[in-house]
Design a protein around this motif. Structure first.
Motif, short mmCIF file in Angstrom:
data_model
loop_
_atom_site.label_atom_id
_atom_site.label_comp_id
_atom_site.label_asym_id
_atom_site.label_seq_id
_atom_site.Cartn_x
_atom_site.Cartn_y
_atom_site.Cartn_z
N TYR A 1 45.89 28.20 3.82
CA TYR A 1 46.67 26.99 3.96
C TYR A 1 48.09 27.21 4.44
O TYR A 1 48.53 26.62 5.43
CB TYR A 1 46.67 26.26 2.61
N LEU A 2 48.82 28.04 3.73
CA LEU A 2 50.24 28.12 4.03
C LEU A 2 50.53 28.86 5.31
O LEU A 2 51.49 28.57 6.02
CB LEU A 2 50.98 28.78 2.87
N HIS B 1 51.73 17.70 2.91
CA HIS B 1 51.71 18.93 3.69
C HIS B 1 53.11 19.50 3.84
O HIS B 1 53.27 20.62 4.30
CB HIS B 1 51.12 18.68 5.08
N MET C 1 55.77 21.44 2.59
CA MET C 1 55.82 22.36 1.46
C MET C 1 57.12 22.29 0.69
O MET C 1 57.16 22.50 -0.52
CB MET C 1 55.57 23.80 1.94
N ASP C 2 58.21 21.94 1.40
CA ASP C 2 59.48 21.81 0.69
C ASP C 2 59.34 20.79 -0.42
O ASP C 2 59.77 20.98 -1.54
CB ASP C 2 60.59 21.32 1.62
N GLU D 1 55.06 31.85 6.68
CA GLU D 1 55.99 31.19 5.75
C GLU D 1 56.43 32.11 4.60
O GLU D 1 55.61 32.65 3.90
CB GLU D 1 55.30 29.97 5.14
#
Ligand SMILES: Nc1ncnc2c1ncn2[C@@H]1O[C@H](COP(=O)(O)OP(=O)(O)OP(=O)(O)O)[C@@H](O)[C@H]1O
Ligand SMILES: Nc1ncnc2c1ncn2[C@@H]1O[C@H](COP(=O)(O)OP(=O)(O)OP(=O)(O)O)[C@@H](O)[C@H]1O
Ligand SMILES: [Mg+2]
Ligand SMILES: [Mg+2]
Lengths: 365, 300, 239, 292, 255
Positions: free
Chosen positions: E250-251, E211, E213-214, E255
């Motif tokens: 999701y994101l 999870h 994201m980076d 972001e």
């Protein structure tokens, strides 16, 4: 006081003081202690001209064969007893033979009725004796009485498959009953610890036998008799020397009324009554069958001691081989070939009005 | 040595072999068995058949005992090893009782009345030799990849599987090996007693073995050794207290469970290396405590 | 509201906290940041009564803290534990009902239940499912919802965003904000330090069982050492 | 046919004895996750309590009954405090609990033998030994009463656990004591309540067992069967414990009545294993896949 | 580059719920792929299906061209796929070293007799196993903790140990379930580098659920997005980042 202190002879006892055989073990040990006290109070025992007092060293073996071996090793090598009384279970009496032999200490088993306790492969074990009659005899008595006196032709058997005593009696009953011409219409079993016998009893009921043979101990006898009556079964029931106990009457009540069992003795005999009363007075509870037998085992021992050359195991064993006395359980004449009391009459007892009524002496043919 | 003392030492030696096997199963593979006396019974009767009926030498009887018990355990394992926890426990309990029931009914081997006249082949020497072999083999096993895989199954079954361990196979291996040990113990017991009877292999016997394993400490071979000796001697020492003996025994079992968090020797193995390490740890802990005490004072 | 003085906690020989002091004022959001194994969870577990401190004192609302976890909850501290600890054998619904175990006013409980369901619609969908079969994130939502149901005054949260999808992480921080608006005081432990510092009033930095820094959240966030070791790429990208 | 009906009645009667024992056992299992082998010992004490209350204190049956189950509730709680609580507090593995329980059971049985002796005792007759006859089928009066009491106990217990707040707390604690404590549950007290309830059930079972059969120190051994029944029915499930008990009773009876009484337990065991092979968590046990 | 793992029409139902529904995707040989999606989307379930922990309802999984659907978990490890767990599952009471050593078992071939009797083969191979375990521990930076009990390790190190244990089986495909959960951004970055290093050093393919994201965007060459058990999208990080549906589901918009 100038009374010289008498030397002590140590006598071992072992049996179950805990576990499910504890009722019998406690009864035996109590009896031994009581009799020894009485004997000592009356001046002790004279062996080869010298007076000795008796001391009982008793241990619990939980009714376990492995512990029986430990205990006998301890009694012989640690406590240095010259003879051992007990045990009541054949399974405990058999494995101790080699130890007795190497320690040269005789043992008088009480209710160990398996023939192999004293004789194995046709050879008598030099240090094993017993005071009771053996399973084949008892089985034959029961079968004979049922067939010939009670006139039963169809018998059902219920027995404890995991108990050596029960299995032995069943076997000899069945063999003899068939030999006499009777028929075994049901041959059912249960397992030690079971308390409900109705499935087996219902099956027996459907075969409608004349008599039900129940070769096991009084707890199960009372339970199964009660359950049989609840199921509406009215047959006569018969059993062996596992039956007699005050508790059979209190637990079985009406259910065991009119039933028969094979016993070692006649309760109305004055000697028996005397011992019974002494026991009740001392311990406040009724004696069990084991008490009578260990009583006679003590008589056997004392008699052998009196006749022995020396107060040691070897001499006592030799004297025991020629035992011929009258005990409360009848005539006890030890055969040197089998170390069993031969020709001991069996007593047939009937339960009438909650009392044990002696019917007759009966010897199997 | 008095025959009494010798007898108890022999019995603890015999118990030890059964306990070692059970220790592998329970302590290392994490399976709990209530039927181990059943395997002992199979061993005792198989060995007795060899030596008494076929008059074969004792070591053949012992080998046969191990093989027969192992074979039976393989069969029972096939049917039940997929069960978990108490379900497996029940299956083993049923198995132990079933073996006894079969023997009770099997008149050819004496039935419930037992089988006397077995030659007295068991001696202190052969017990001690087998004990040593038993300990060495077991120690070798648990410190091999096979043993580690069993431990992994105990610790975390799913992770073990995903790590490529065939959990069924290793449970089976533990069961078979432990049954073989029990079989050998049974053979020795039979030839020590010179008499065998199904009654001797009751559930009480199975629970006794389990109590010894846990009392000694799960996953510790030296614990099992100690447990077998202590718990065979304890009831003998308690003879003096007569019928209170089992009362005290029961209390002792509870006492050790609540007093010694991991059994007598839990997680600790008595080897020269471990003893040294233990003392080193003790020193460290003492230093750390002193350190901490100083700091707490300073902080106030 | 909460005062911790010189707390020492050890696991056997391993010393996890070595003299931690901190305070939380009524109505604040206070965050504790620190690396893995710094002792953050240990601190929260000691406050809620699961670990017995070797030394130190703690007080809540001016009174010494109770001894047992259930008494501490009764006093008004509720704890959303690390690793969720939902009741796997109970349904979602019953998990939430367990949250309200100490409460007796049915109306307020029902209203809170509504609110939890509206904050986490997923829980409403799964209200009959047994909690053990929920996905990791769903379980985290449930643990938060359950804590809301206890209606404590001080909420201890141990890594509430652990294992949550980005969208939900956002939601969680929004919820923290909402809970705060309801008048609750929050002590938040987070790995996601950037986020935590942005919602908090004050912050402590815990390193190897010791508080090494404390102050206003914005000051701590601006500290170069903290930025370097706890805020990582996110702050670098953002700053 | 008559025999078959009679055998079914026999099976139900045996099954209800197992059930009464198994429910208390299963209740403790469901929260503590270990087999409480001391349960049998507590049942045995229940039988003695009831017996002495009736014979020595001369209490009427209902009062004696109450003495028995209150006594066993206290006894069960005391055992928990002494033998299990210290283990619970340090999260000992379940094997330790089992061994401690075995120790307790050895203790309980033998303390009776050592103090009041091993003799068998018989309850005074309360409900009468006669049975009700339906055609040629006999149904014991005591059996009927026992059957009703077991059903009532079970229903009450299920309601208590499913519907009350404490019941829910019990379930929650069963899963995770720590999490339950976080909700404000006094887990110590929950455990106490569970043991008290289990003890009460043991007392009831003991009194009925004693009345139906007899009172002796080894009563506890029979609980092995109820333990088997509870596993068979699905551990931790109370209805499962009852179902398992009744089925085991009937299977045993039918095996003894129609196949072989010599091999009754063996055949019953094979059937049991057969069921477990297909349903590895018993009849009513939950068969969820382990969530990885 | 060929595909090491192919998933076709994969479906798993729990009662009425389709946790995974007709999912198709491939994992490139030698690549790092990502599997992302909202909580409860079915990511972990897919791992469980690939590794045989759950039985497939329908569909298939093939590895290096061979069908491996519904293979027993331990066989999957032999075939060359290993994994870590979302809820860490270590051999808790064993030391770090023993955790890894246990997992090395497949690299030895001595048999039961060899171990019972400590035959030369046992000694020889056992020595290699120990060396291998030590080497892995030092590569993963756990060598100085080798005698610690796994249970007492900090979270991050437990995750690392799980990865080490998985590597001990010499996998060709490594499945990581949320390896960075509970790590701070700094630690996450270290983990990213570690995963990259591992891939290069051991020449394996990686499929990672995350999870963070980076990590996902920085590390993965290819990303599969799940939503409600179904595949939502599939592509390069940039494509995924730009996919409106993914952002929405999701994101998150921010972001
Ligand atoms: N049960 C335990 N037994 C032994 N040591 C423990 C135990 N739990 C934690 N520790 C140790 O205590 C220290 C602090 O652990 P704690 O869980 O409080 O850290 P944390 O800051 O919450 O870390 P994380 O971010 O990983 O959750 C760590 O070094 C850890 O290894
Ligand atoms: N054993 C099971 N029984 C019933 N439902 C299950 C089971 N395992 C998973 N599920 C359900 O399947 C769905 C997918 O779960 P899964 O664990 O695969 O999610 P995930 O994508 O890994 O989520 P997260 O990111 O939160 O870990 C969830 O809704 C979950 O509740
Ligand atoms: Mg933490
Ligand atoms: Mg997941």
């Amino acid at each position: 006081g100038g009374a010289q202190k008498a030397d002590v002879i140590k006598v071992g006892w072992f049996g179950a003081l805990t576990g499910d055989q504890a009722v019998w073990g406690n009864n035996e040990f109590n009896t031994v202690k009581m009799l020894f006290e009485e004997i000592n109070a009356a001046g002790g025992v004279t062996v080869a001209g010298k007076v000795y007092t008796l001391e009982a060293v008793g241990y619990d073996n939980k009714g376990d064969a492995q512990e029986a071996v430990n205990v006998v090793r301890r009694l012989t090598s640690q406590d240095k007893v010259i003879a051992i009384l007990g045990p009541n279970a054949s399974g405990n009496a058999i494995p101790i033979a080699p130890i007795l032999e190497s320690a040269k200490v005789p043992d008088i088993a009480t209710v160990a009725t398996n023939p192999k306790v004293t004789v194995l492969d046709g050879k008598v074990k030099p240090y094993n004796f017993r005071v009771c009659f053996i399973d084949p005899y008892q089985g034959a008595v029961a079968a004979g009485y049922a067939y010939e006196v009670l006139g039963s032709r169809k018998a059902a058997v219920l027995y404890d498959v995991s108990d050596d005593y029960s299995q032995g009696l069943r076997q000899f009953f069945v063999e003899n009953f068939k030999k006499l011409g009777g028929e075994i219409v049901a041959d059912e079993s249960f397992k030690s610890g079971d308390v409900d016998f109705r499935p087996q009893l219902s099956k027996i009921k459907s075969q409608n036998p004349d008599i039900i043979f129940m070769p096991y101990f009084f707890k199960e006898v009372a339970l199964s008799a009660n359950q049989a009556r609840e199921l509406g079964m009215t047959q006569v029931m018969m059993g062996g020397d596992g039956w007699p106990s005050e508790q059979l009457i209190s637990m079985g009540g009406a259910a065991v009324e009119g039933c028969y069992f094979v016993n070692h003795l006649d309760y109305d005999d004055p000697d028996v009554a005397d011992y019974k009363a002494r026991y009740l007075k001392k311990y406040g509870i009724e004696t069990e069958l084991n008490g009578y037998l260990v009583h006679d085992a003590v008589l056997m021992l004392v008699d052998a001691l009196k006749r022995a050359d020396k107060p040691d195991g070897e001499s006592v064993a030799k004297a025991l081989e020629s035992t011929n006395i009258k005990g409360i359980t009848g005539k006890i004449a030890i055969s040197p070939e089998t170390h069993n009391p031969e020709g001991k009459d069996a007593a047939i007892i009937k339960i009438i009005g909650g009392k044990y009524k002696f019917q007759q002496k009966y010897a199997a043919k | 040595m008095s025959s009494y003392l010798e007898g108890i030492i022999m019995l603890s030696g015999i118990n030890l072999i059964a306990v070692l096997g059970l220790s592998l199963l329970t302590g290392f593979a994490g399976l709990f068995s209530f039927g181990h006396a059943g395997f002992m019974a199979i061993g005792a009767y198989s060995a007795a058949i060899c030596t008494t009926i076929f008059k074969l030498p004792f070591f053949v009887g012992i080998a046969a005992a191990a093989a027969a018990a192992a074979g039976a355990s393989w069969l029972i394992g096939r049917a039940t090893l997929r069960l978990k926890g108490d379900y497996f426990c029940i299956a083993t309990l049923g198995f132990g009782e079933a073996i006894r029931l079969i023997l009770d009914n099997f008149q050819g081997l004496g039935g419930a009345r037992g089988w006397p006249g077995i030659p007295p082949h068991t001696t202190l020497v052969n017990i001690l030799i087998l004990d040593v072999i038993g300990v060495v083999l077991l120690a070798n096993l648990v410190r091999s990849r096979h043993g580690r895989n069993m431990i992994a199954v105990r610790e975390e079954e799913l992770a073990a599987q995903v790590a490529g361990i065939n959990t069924f196979k290793y449970k089976m291996l533990a069961l078979v090996v432990s049954a073989a040990y029990a079989g050998v113990a049974g053979a020795l017991l039979g030839h020590y007693m010179t008499f065998i009877q199904p009654k001797m292999f009751s559930m009480v016997k199975s629970t006794e073995l389990t109590i010894i394993v846990i009392f000694g400490g799960l996953g510790s071979i030296s614990g099992s050794v100690l447990g077998a000796v202590v718990l065979t001697f304890l009831p003998e020492l308690l003879r003096a207290v007569d019928k209170w003996r089992l009362v005290v025994y029961g209390l002792a079992v509870i006492g050790i469970m609540i007093g010694r968090p991991r059994g007598l020797m839990g997680g600790f193995e008595l080897t020269p290396k471990s003893v040294r390490a233990h003392f080193a740890r003790l020193r460290e802990a003492k230093a750390a405590r002193a350190d901490q005490a100083a700091e707490e004072k300073g902080g106030l | 509201m909460l005062n911790v003085e010189n707390l020492h906690v050890a696991y056997g020989g391993i010393r996890a906290l070595k003299g931690v002091s901190l305070r939380v004022e009524e109505g604040e959001i206070v965050t504790i940041i620190g690396a893995n194994g710094a002792g953050k969870s240990t601190l929260l577990n000691a406050i809620s009564g699961f670990l017995k401190p070797a030394a130190g004192t703690m007080s809540f609302k001016g009174k010494p803290l109770g001894r047992r976890p259930d008494i501490i909850v009764r006093d008004g501290i509720c704890h959303v534990p690390e690793g969720r600890l939902v009741f796997a054998n109970l349904s979602v619904e019953n998990n939430l009902a367990m949250g309200a175990y100490l409460r007796n006013d049915k109306k307020a409980v029902a209203a809170d239940l509504e609110r939890v369901y509206s904050l986490f619609p997923r829980l409403a969908e799964r209200s009959k499912q047994s909690a053990g079969t929920l996905s990791g994130g769903e379980q985290q939502m449930l643990a938060m919802g359950r804590a809301l149901m206890t209606d404590g005054d001080l909420v201890l949260m141990d890594e509430p965003s652990l294992g949550l999808a980005p969208l939900l992480v956002q939601t969680v921080f929004e919820i923290i904000g909402e809970i705060h608006k309801l008048g609750k005081t929050i002590l938040l432990v987070e790995q996601n330090a950037f986020r935590a510092l942005s919602v908090a009033d004050r912050a402590y930095v815990l390193e190897q069982g010791r508080i090494v820094k404390e102050g206003k959240a914005s000051d701590v966030a601006a500290d170069p050492a903290v930025r370097d070791s706890y805020l990582g790429a996110e702050s670098k990208a953002g700053g | 046919m008559a025999q078959f009906l009679q055998q079914m009645v026999n099976g139900l009667s045996i099954g209800s004895v197992y059930a009464l024992m198994a429910v208390g056992y299963s209740l403790v299992y469901s929260i503590m996750n270990f087999s409480n082998f001391a349960h049998g010992g507590v049942i045995m004490f229940g039988a003695y309590f009831g017996f002495f209350a009736m014979t020595q204190l001369k209490l009427p049956f209902p009062a004696a009954f109450a003495v028995a189950f209150v006594g066993t509730a206290v006894l069960a709680v005391v055992i928990e405090r002494i033998a299990y609580k210290p283990l619970r507090e340090r999260n000992a593995p379940f094997l330790y609990f089992i061994i401690s329980a075995m120790g307790a059971s050895i203790f309980l049985e033998n303390i009776i033998i050592a103090t009041i002796g091993p003799t068998f005792r018989t309850y005074p007759d309360v409900f009468g030994r006669t049975s009700i006859s339906l055609g040629s089928v006999a149904i014991g009066r005591l059996d009927l009463i026992m059957f009703v009491i077991s059903a009532v106990c079970l229903a009450g217990l299920v309601l208590f656990i499913e519907k009350t707040k404490i019941g829910r707390a019990i379930q929650a604690s069963a899963y995770n004591m720590k999490a339950a404590a976080l909700m404000g549950v006094n887990t110590d007290r929950v455990v106490m309540i569970v043991f008290a309830l289990g003890g009460m059930l043991a007392g009831i079972a003991g009194v009925f067992f004693g009345m139906k059969y007899t009172v002796y120190p080894q009563i506890g051994n029979i609980t092995t069967k109820s333990f088997v029944a509870a596993v068979f029915g699905g551990l931790g499930s109370l209805p499962g414990a009852v179902l398992g008990s009744v089925l085991l009773g009937i299977i045993e009876t039918l095996v003894a009545g129609y196949l072989s009484s010599q091999f009754r337990d063996l055949i019953a065991f094979v059937i049991l294993i057969g069921v477990l092979v297909f349903r590895p968590t018993g009849i009513m046990g939950k068969t969820t896949e382990d969530k990885a | 580059m060929s595909d090491i793992l192919q998933v076709r029409g994969l479906t798993k139902r729990f009662g009425g719920l389709a946790a995974v529904n007709e999912v198709d995707f491939n994992v490139r040989e030698g690549g790092i792929s990502g599997l992302i999606g909202p909580n409860g989307a079915g990511k972990t379930t897919i791992f469980n299906l690939i590794t045989g922990v759950y039985k497939v309802t329908s569909g298939s999984v093939s590895f290096e061209g061979k069908d491996i659907t519904d293979t027993e978990p331990y066989r999957i490890a032999d075939i060359g796929i290993t994994r870590t767990f979302q809820n860490i599952r270590l051999f808790k009471n064993l030391t770090v070293f023993d955790n890894v050593l246990t997992a090395c078992h497949a690299s030895a071939s001595y048999n039961l007799a060899d171990s019972l009797l400590r035959l030369p083969r046992f000694r020889r191979e056992e020595k290699t196993l120990k060396e291998k375990a030590l080497e892995l521990l030092s590569i993963l930076g756990l060598a100085d903790r080798k005698d610690a009990i796994a249970n007492g390790l900090p979270y991050g190190l437990q995750r690392r140990l799980e990865i080490t244990r998985a590597l001990a089986l010499d996998p060709r495909l490594l499945l990581l379930d949320e390896p960075a959960a509970g790590m701070n951004p700094d630690e996450t970055e270290q983990l990213m580098r570690l995963i990259g290093d591992i891939r290069n050093r051991f020449k394996l393919s990686v499929l990672v659920i995350e999870h963070h994201m980076d990590l996902v965007m920085g590390l993965c060459e290819h990303i599969v997005v799940l939503n409600f058990g179904q595949k939502l999208a599939d592509g390069t990080p940039d494509a995924i980042r730009g996919d409106k549906r993914v952002v929405e589901a999701y994101l998150g918009g921010g972001e």
